[in-house]
Design a protein around this motif. Sequence first.
Motif, PDB file in Angstrom:
ATOM      1  N   ALA A  73      14.880  -9.381   2.073  1.00  0.00           N
ATOM      2  CA  ALA A  73      15.377  -7.930   3.114  1.00  0.00           C
ATOM      3  C   ALA A  73      13.715  -7.713   3.402  1.00  0.00           C
ATOM      4  CB  ALA A  73      15.342  -7.144   2.995  1.00  0.00           C
ATOM      5  N   PHE A  74      12.602  -7.503   2.406  1.00  0.00           N
ATOM      6  CA  PHE A  74      11.159  -7.429   2.436  1.00  0.00           C
ATOM      7  C   PHE A  74      10.111  -8.529   1.956  1.00  0.00           C
ATOM      8  CE2 PHE A  74      14.173  -3.326   2.449  1.00  0.00           C
ATOM      9  CZ  PHE A  74      13.409  -2.896   3.798  1.00  0.00           C
ATOM     10  N   GLU A  75       8.919  -8.389   3.076  1.00  0.00           N
ATOM     11  CA  GLU A  75       8.026  -9.303   2.417  1.00  0.00           C
ATOM     12  C   GLU A  75       7.146  -7.850   1.829  1.00  0.00           C
ATOM     13  OE1 GLU A  75       6.166 -11.911   4.505  1.00  0.00           O
ATOM     14  OE2 GLU A  75       8.033 -12.903   4.267  1.00  0.00           O
ATOM     15  N   TYR A  76       6.947  -8.854   0.666  1.00  0.00           N
ATOM     16  CA  TYR A  76       5.780  -7.973  -0.471  1.00  0.00           C
ATOM     17  C   TYR A  76       4.098  -7.320   0.857  1.00  0.00           C
ATOM     18  CZ  TYR A  76       8.558  -7.767  -4.238  1.00  0.00           C
ATOM     19  OH  TYR A  76       9.431  -7.189  -5.010  1.00  0.00           O
ATOM     20  N   PRO A  77       3.531  -6.053   0.732  1.00  0.00           N
ATOM     21  CA  PRO A  77       3.685  -5.029  -0.068  1.00  0.00           C
ATOM     22  C   PRO A  77       4.787  -4.574   0.730  1.00  0.00           C
ATOM     23  CG  PRO A  77       2.036  -4.799   1.259  1.00  0.00           C
ATOM     24  CD  PRO A  77       2.422  -5.849   1.513  1.00  0.00           C
ATOM     25  N   VAL A  78       5.825  -3.520  -0.603  1.00  0.00           N
ATOM     26  CA  VAL A  78       6.439  -2.267   0.189  1.00  0.00           C
ATOM     27  C   VAL A  78       6.304  -0.945  -0.452  1.00  0.00           C
ATOM     28  CG1 VAL A  78       8.508  -4.349  -0.457  1.00  0.00           C
ATOM     29  CG2 VAL A  78       8.211  -3.006  -2.002  1.00  0.00           C
ATOM     30  N   PHE A  79       7.269  -0.193   0.321  1.00  0.00           N
ATOM     31  CA  PHE A  79       6.649   0.896  -0.267  1.00  0.00           C
ATOM     32  C   PHE A  79       7.727   1.597  -1.243  1.00  0.00           C
ATOM     33  CE2 PHE A  79       5.051   5.258   0.027  1.00  0.00           C
ATOM     34  CZ  PHE A  79       3.689   4.912  -0.146  1.00  0.00           C
TER      35      PHE A  79
END
Length: 349
Positions: free
Chosen positions: A175-181
């Motif tokens: 679902a996400f690219e890095y970085p994530v929070f």
Amino acid sequence: MNALKKINLCIMFGGSSSEYEVSLLSAYNVIKAVDTEKYNLSKIGVTRSGVFYLYSGSDECIKNDTWQTQSVQKLCVRLDGGGFFTENGEKVPCDVVFPVMHGEYCEDGKLQGLFDMCGIKYVGCGVTASAASMNKYLTKLVAENWNVPVARYVHLKRRRIENHLPLVISEINSAFEYPVFVKPVSAGSSVGAYKADDERELISALHGAVKIGGEVLVEEYIKAKEIEVAVCGNDEPTASVCGEINPGAEFYDYDTKYKNDTASYYIPARIPDDISKRVREYAVRVFRALGCRGLSRVDFFVQDNGNIVFNEINTLPGFTNISMYPTLMNDMGMTTPEIIDELVRLALE
Ligand SMILES: Nc1ncnc2c1ncn2[C@@H]1O[C@H](COP(=O)(O)OP(=O)(O)O)[C@@H](O)[C@H]1O
Ligand SMILES: [Mg+2]
């Protein structure tokens, strides 16, 4: 001629959240700003373990957390509309309480529920708005429903993280690219918040964040200016100018907020007027949508391309020396004693 009757104002400080120390600094500033010509001031300290005391020692001892060794009298509350009493049965005169306290048990509606049960009027949001605003997952749902943009997120509970970690990781990876929070659903002052640059950091961030309350949000990482708005009012809330914080660190973590000296502040924020106008409009919209009263600080990200992202709302924002809420209100032409007058007026309305 009779002198104007003084309002019995109780300032409460401390509390059993991770923001106990922040509360002491906030309360110290509020107490110093109370106009004793207008108010008959009582101070109520709450220990980290949740015991209530009537405090009559010096204000400095609040600031340096030695108040418990000074003049204290244990307090009881009566739930029949009677309010606060000392152990030897003296009633604490109280027209309104200002709980200058942050985080769990203080800002999340629980203390407000106690006030309601005691028939005590108080500064700030009621039970429902406080509880909903403390929960970053619920706030996002409400904001989205009122067409206020939020960061993409995944909401996770302890069991899923503990029992299905590989699945959770692969979901986040797709679902996400890095970085994530990564952050707890209900916390404050950046306690348990992490930026994760890769899968390894994500796993350790999930384990860290879930320790606080057992619910976690994983969000897309928003590279942006941090913009905060002070909202004040009951049914007709108004927004301050936008303030900007540049943490001067990887993100605005606990140490940057209260210990280090790297952050810089800009009032008004360095964003175009049309964006600022929209942020202020969103701030009032979020405040209304959640049913807030009195005060709240509403926090956003504004990206270089003009994208506005609502981040979170704080129903009992800090009043420390570097806190945005009083600074923004001061910038609107209100002195801190005048902020207190207005908040008390709104509480009694
Ligand atoms: N999605 C995100 N992307 C980038 N930074 C974030 C994100 N969410 C939070 N942060 C950073 O973490 C800080 C604390 O997060 P926040 O949601 O405001 O929780 P708290 O209630 O602890 O203040 C923010 O001020 C910001 O610096
Ligand atoms: Mg924050």
